[in-house]
Design a protein around this motif. Sequence first.
Motif, PDB file in Angstrom:
ATOM      1  N   UNK A 174      51.955  52.262  24.377  1.00 34.44           N
ATOM      2  CA  UNK A 174      52.024  50.829  24.603  1.00 34.44           C
ATOM      3  C   UNK A 174      53.226  50.312  23.829  1.00 34.44           C
ATOM      4  N   UNK A 175      53.708  49.148  24.190  1.00 36.79           N
ATOM      5  CA  UNK A 175      54.885  48.585  23.522  1.00 36.79           C
ATOM      6  C   UNK A 175      54.543  47.223  22.942  1.00 36.79           C
ATOM      7  N   UNK A 176      54.611  47.120  21.619  1.00 29.97           N
ATOM      8  CA  UNK A 176      54.438  45.839  20.941  1.00 29.97           C
ATOM      9  C   UNK A 176      55.830  45.271  20.690  1.00 29.97           C
ATOM     10  N   UNK A 177      56.188  44.252  21.462  1.00 31.17           N
ATOM     11  CA  UNK A 177      57.532  43.681  21.393  1.00 31.17           C
ATOM     12  C   UNK A 177      57.491  42.457  20.485  1.00 31.17           C
ATOM     13  N   UNK A 182      56.888  35.365  18.867  1.00 26.04           N
ATOM     14  CA  UNK A 182      55.621  36.035  18.645  1.00 26.04           C
ATOM     15  C   UNK A 182      55.610  37.426  19.245  1.00 26.04           C
ATOM     16  N   UNK A 183      54.481  38.114  19.116  1.00 24.92           N
ATOM     17  CA  UNK A 183      54.349  39.496  19.583  1.00 24.92           C
ATOM     18  C   UNK A 183      53.814  39.509  21.014  1.00 24.92           C
ATOM     19  N   UNK A 184      54.532  40.215  21.884  1.00 24.90           N
ATOM     20  CA  UNK A 184      54.064  40.468  23.251  1.00 24.90           C
ATOM     21  C   UNK A 184      53.664  41.938  23.318  1.00 24.90           C
ATOM     22  N   UNK A 217      50.870  37.287  23.312  1.00 23.93           N
ATOM     23  CA  UNK A 217      50.514  37.523  24.718  1.00 23.93           C
ATOM     24  C   UNK A 217      50.197  38.991  24.933  1.00 23.93           C
ATOM     25  N   UNK A 218      49.081  39.260  25.602  1.00 28.95           N
ATOM     26  CA  UNK A 218      48.684  40.611  25.956  1.00 28.95           C
ATOM     27  C   UNK A 218      48.874  40.823  27.454  1.00 28.95           C
ATOM     28  N   UNK A 411      44.538  38.175  21.613  1.00 32.11           N
ATOM     29  CA  UNK A 411      45.782  37.487  21.992  1.00 32.11           C
ATOM     30  C   UNK A 411      45.561  35.994  22.224  1.00 32.11           C
ATOM     31  N   UNK A 412      46.617  35.234  22.033  1.00 33.79           N
ATOM     32  CA  UNK A 412      46.579  33.802  22.339  1.00 33.79           C
ATOM     33  C   UNK A 412      46.617  33.595  23.855  1.00 33.79           C
ATOM     34  N   UNK A 413      47.476  34.368  24.528  1.00 37.90           N
ATOM     35  CA  UNK A 413      47.612  34.289  25.981  1.00 37.90           C
ATOM     36  C   UNK A 413      47.362  35.674  26.576  1.00 37.90           C
ATOM     37  N   UNK A 414      46.912  35.694  27.829  1.00 36.84           N
ATOM     38  CA  UNK A 414      46.571  36.953  28.478  1.00 36.84           C
ATOM     39  C   UNK A 414      47.120  36.965  29.904  1.00 36.84           C
ATOM     40  N   UNK A 415      47.786  38.083  30.276  1.00 35.34           N
ATOM     41  CA  UNK A 415      48.325  38.272  31.631  1.00 35.34           C
ATOM     42  C   UNK A 415      47.940  39.668  32.113  1.00 35.34           C
TER      43      UNK A 415
END
Length: 581
Positions: A174-177, A182-184, A217-218, A411-415
Amino acid sequence: MNLPGPFRTISTDRAEVASGRLRYTDILMPSEKLQLIPLGGLGEFGMNCLALRYGDDIIVIDAGLMFPEEELLGVDIVVPDISYLIENRDKVRAILLTHGHEDHIGGLPWILSELNVPVYGTEFTLAYVEGKLDEHRLLDDADLIELQPGRRVTIGPFSVMPIRVTHSLVDCVALAVHTPVGIVLHTGDFKIDLSSPDGHPFDLQAFADLGKQGVLCLLQDSTNVDRPGFTPGEKAVIPRLDDIFAAAPRKLFFSCFSSSIHRMKIAMDLAHKHGRKVALIGRSIDNSAEIAQDLGYLEPPPGLLINPGQIRDYAPNQLCILISGTQGEPMSALSRAAVDNHKHAKIDPGDTVLLSSRIIPGNEKAIYRVIDHLERRDARVISDDGTNGLIHVSGHGSQEELRMMINLVRPKFFVPVHGDYRHLKRHIELAKATGVPEKVILLEDGEVLTLDKDHAEKTGKVTTGRVCIDNNSTADVVGDTVIRDRKHLGADGLFLPIIAINRATGEVEGMPEITTRGFAADDPELLRNARDIVVRTLESSNDVERRDYGVIKDKIRADLKRFLQKNANRRPMIMPIILEI
């Protein structure tokens, strides 16, 4: 220090900078917003490709292909339309790969032929990439950079941390950018397997640490969102496979995906346990095994592997043959063996053929055709019916693993990513039910999601689509017109009026002839009347029109089209051929 304009104010203590707690990008970074732009993979399985943009810097996660549906006649592969990247070529900094499956790396030759940017991937992933680029003569100019789980790489304003995940392939991440807003976190394809056969389990602790830091964001794999519970680990197949190895009275043909290194390792271990030699048959499975041995993922005991030519030197009950072709590909080793057309793989009555894989939707007919041929040879065929134990497990997390990941990283946001629209929608519902993300967003290919620390909104759309490629070549792009013509030919056939015209006088020499291909109406009278139509069209045209081949062809085509539609209720492709005399 207070900075004017859009810049934010932060501490600039030199000791903090020197210690590495602050980076240059933290000191002087405009308060830009981050954009997530899916170019493929959100609305279909395959073509996974996602752009992250911050200001004048773009990184791309994955560059996949997908295999064509039936209506894409003659097309070999389909890759995402990268018009957006080409339009912003000066801003694209790198392509980062989560793992080495075709739906994540297969589009690289197409993209790199347009954008020669660095490609980051794990050691095993890059080994697959090297072979692919070498095949397309792009390897010499490629800049391939290895990713190692747990080690960050910095690309412009992005700091990327690869995290070990488990999947049906080895060396996946997985890639934590880490971005200025913030962190995506992009999961790639994953399931949570804590006892992976390669000794590299899913890194739960790294994801828990990310959750403590705070994930903006996840982006999470949606493939198995329909499946309840947990996906079994790779070792769950061992008991059933062990029974099959023990019970096989003669040769055992073991077919799995060529990228299933875990499954190949299990097959080799069981073959060794039961006193069978292992032969590898099929180019793809041979190449994968060679790479896996070179990198230490397969370590067969000395003497276990034999060359295909040595098969005849051993008794049938001493053999396990790893063979490619689990999806019924027409020219695969298994398909040819099933019709007794392979030099080394000969399937005899009483042999066991084990298909240790799932059926990819769309391949049913091809697979069942191969099984029919195997049954005609009185082979015992074992496929994944699930009634007597597992012979295959998925590489994607099921509902409980998806929920666990959301609760772990909070996560704060989810996609949701990777799937048809229905999968994305159901994943949205699952994420809402956890009660964790503040906001869930259903994105489709081309939609632009703009984020800052507190907000995530769709703000536009870029050009996306599918690029069809023939002959697996980056040069042979197939347009919509070609596909339409192929469908036309397949449905109604070809109608060829052949006319000889004197170049000097414009006069017609002899009677026109009519030739057809795939035209269902085998009626001599219809063909005679069609020839009369061509004659009348020529007679009603003047010398100038007959000398202008473009004009006369259009006239003939139009008159024949009306005649055939009225008299045969058919609309073949009409291609007048002019022979100059």
